[in-house]
Structure formats: C-alpha cells, structure tokens
Design a protein around this motif. Sequence first.
Motif, PDB file in Angstrom:
ATOM      1  N   HIS A 159       6.209  20.353   3.024  1.00  0.00           N
ATOM      2  CA  HIS A 159       7.615  19.961   3.150  1.00  0.00           C
ATOM      3  C   HIS A 159       7.777  18.458   3.315  1.00  0.00           C
ATOM      4  N   ARG A 160       6.665  17.745   3.576  1.00  0.00           N
ATOM      5  CA  ARG A 160       6.690  16.283   3.621  1.00  0.00           C
ATOM      6  C   ARG A 160       5.294  15.775   3.265  1.00  0.00           C
ATOM      7  N   THR A 161       5.138  14.467   3.170  1.00  0.00           N
ATOM      8  CA  THR A 161       3.864  13.903   2.722  1.00  0.00           C
ATOM      9  C   THR A 161       3.389  12.815   3.679  1.00  0.00           C
ATOM     10  N   PHE A 162       2.104  12.499   3.557  1.00  0.00           N
ATOM     11  CA  PHE A 162       1.512  11.358   4.237  1.00  0.00           C
ATOM     12  C   PHE A 162       1.443  10.188   3.255  1.00  0.00           C
ATOM     13  N   PRO A 163       1.310   8.952   3.737  1.00  0.00           N
ATOM     14  CA  PRO A 163       1.289   7.794   2.829  1.00  0.00           C
ATOM     15  C   PRO A 163       0.017   7.731   1.986  1.00  0.00           C
ATOM     16  N   ILE A 164       0.155   7.145   0.799  1.00  0.00           N
ATOM     17  CA  ILE A 164      -0.990   6.952  -0.089  1.00  0.00           C
ATOM     18  C   ILE A 164      -2.041   6.090   0.617  1.00  0.00           C
ATOM     19  N   GLY A 165      -3.292   6.513   0.527  1.00  0.00           N
ATOM     20  CA  GLY A 165      -4.395   5.812   1.165  1.00  0.00           C
ATOM     21  C   GLY A 165      -4.718   6.309   2.553  1.00  0.00           C
ATOM     22  N   ALA A 166      -3.852   7.156   3.117  1.00  0.00           N
ATOM     23  CA  ALA A 166      -4.077   7.633   4.482  1.00  0.00           C
ATOM     24  C   ALA A 166      -5.312   8.535   4.533  1.00  0.00           C
ATOM     25  N   PRO A 167      -6.210   8.331   5.504  1.00  0.00           N
ATOM     26  CA  PRO A 167      -7.337   9.253   5.699  1.00  0.00           C
ATOM     27  C   PRO A 167      -6.841  10.511   6.403  1.00  0.00           C
ATOM     28  N   VAL A 168      -7.239  11.669   5.902  1.00  0.00           N
ATOM     29  CA  VAL A 168      -6.748  12.926   6.473  1.00  0.00           C
ATOM     30  C   VAL A 168      -7.909  13.890   6.717  1.00  0.00           C
ATOM     31  N   ASN A 169      -7.811  14.628   7.813  1.00  0.00           N
ATOM     32  CA  ASN A 169      -8.715  15.751   8.049  1.00  0.00           C
ATOM     33  C   ASN A 169      -8.142  16.963   7.333  1.00  0.00           C
TER      34      ASN A 169
END
Length: 221
Positions: free
Chosen positions: A158-168
């Motif tokens: 329903h939403r996104t994280f920013p481009i380049g963000a490291p995610v688990n």
Amino acid sequence: MDDETAVCEMVGKVLTSAGIEALTLTKSTDAPGLFNEGKFDVVFLDLHMAAPDGIELARQVRVSRWNRATPIVLISDDQRPSAMSVGFEAGASFFLYKPIDKDRLLKLIRATQGPAEQERRRTRRIAIQSKVRLRYRADELEGETVDVSLSGVLVKAHRTFPIGAPVNVAMQLSPRARPIVGVGSIARVLGGNQMGIRLDQLSAGESERLQEFLLPLIPSE
C-alpha cells in the motif's frame, strides 16, 4: 562493440547465425547507458577502441545493474600476457584475437551460452503471489510478491520505501516452510505501490532454499 565496422558486422552475422540477436556499436561512448538498460547474453568489446576503451567498458559492465555476471569477450590484437592480465582483472571472461576467425568465433559464442543460460535462469522472473514482510530501519511493511527471481523480487504494497533503501526481506513462498530471509535494496518504484527489490545479501543456505523452490518452475530454453 568495435570501432571497426567490418569487425562489428562479422561478429553480428555470426551471432545471428547462432540464434542470438545482435546489437552492434562502433562508438564506445554510446555503450555505458545500455549496460544499465537491459540484459545481454554476451558482450564483445574491443580492447583498444577510442575512450572509453574495452578495459574501462568491461569495468562498467561488471558494476552495471543487469550485466554483472554477463560473459565479456575482449577482442584484441595485443597478445602480451600483461594485456591479458589487465583484461581479466577488469572482468573479461574470454579473449578473441585479431584477425578474427569465424569458426573460432562461433566456438567461443557456444562456450558463452552455458554461462548465459545460467544467468538467464538466475534473472528469470516467475509470477508468484505470496506474503512478504519488509523492514527499513524501524519501519515495517507487509506486502505481496508479484514475481520472484533468484536475484530479486517485485513487491506490491500500500506504500513504498525510497529507491536505494536497504531492506530486510522475509518471503513466505511456501505455507509449509519457514520464510526465506535476507537483505536487499530498493532498485525501482513503480506506480507508487510496487517496489523492485534486488536481493543483495542472502546466506548460502537461504540462497539454496530459494533455488530449490524456483528452479523447478523456470523452463530451460
């Protein structure tokens, strides 16, 4: 790619005869953008073309988004061991010396098709809808996979994280198995509700589990 039109034409014809679609360039300045725009089965580079030369372009291929593992063939008339050493350090997979023999070129193309097929299978996307949990810093998000490959995943949320963000990442690909977990990075955002995630860090065990799940679903070409 070669700054000699005749060499480009010959390589292109042999590639086409082997069933590989060829894109030929004689200006090296046109090449860098292509490496991040699409996936190639094999890249041919002239070692001593005008700047950027084959060495610099090989380095760019090895850090590009889609072609880090693509076989690179350096075309050269320089048979010194030092030139070969520099080429391999830059990421070359094979050397092809001028004057180019068509039979030798065809054998080399066939030799690259094994790694190319492995890379196609590694990046092949399989449509799978399953739950996935993402965490960026203290922010957690639950979504659903749209497609999954051995190197990345497309997630709808329903939403996104920013481009380049490291995610688990924790993907529940099978209800009967524990989630596949690892660390990735947001490579692209689509439409405000989809994220392309490159799987940068999977342990050997998690990578094997992902392969065991996906490879039976990926058709051989």
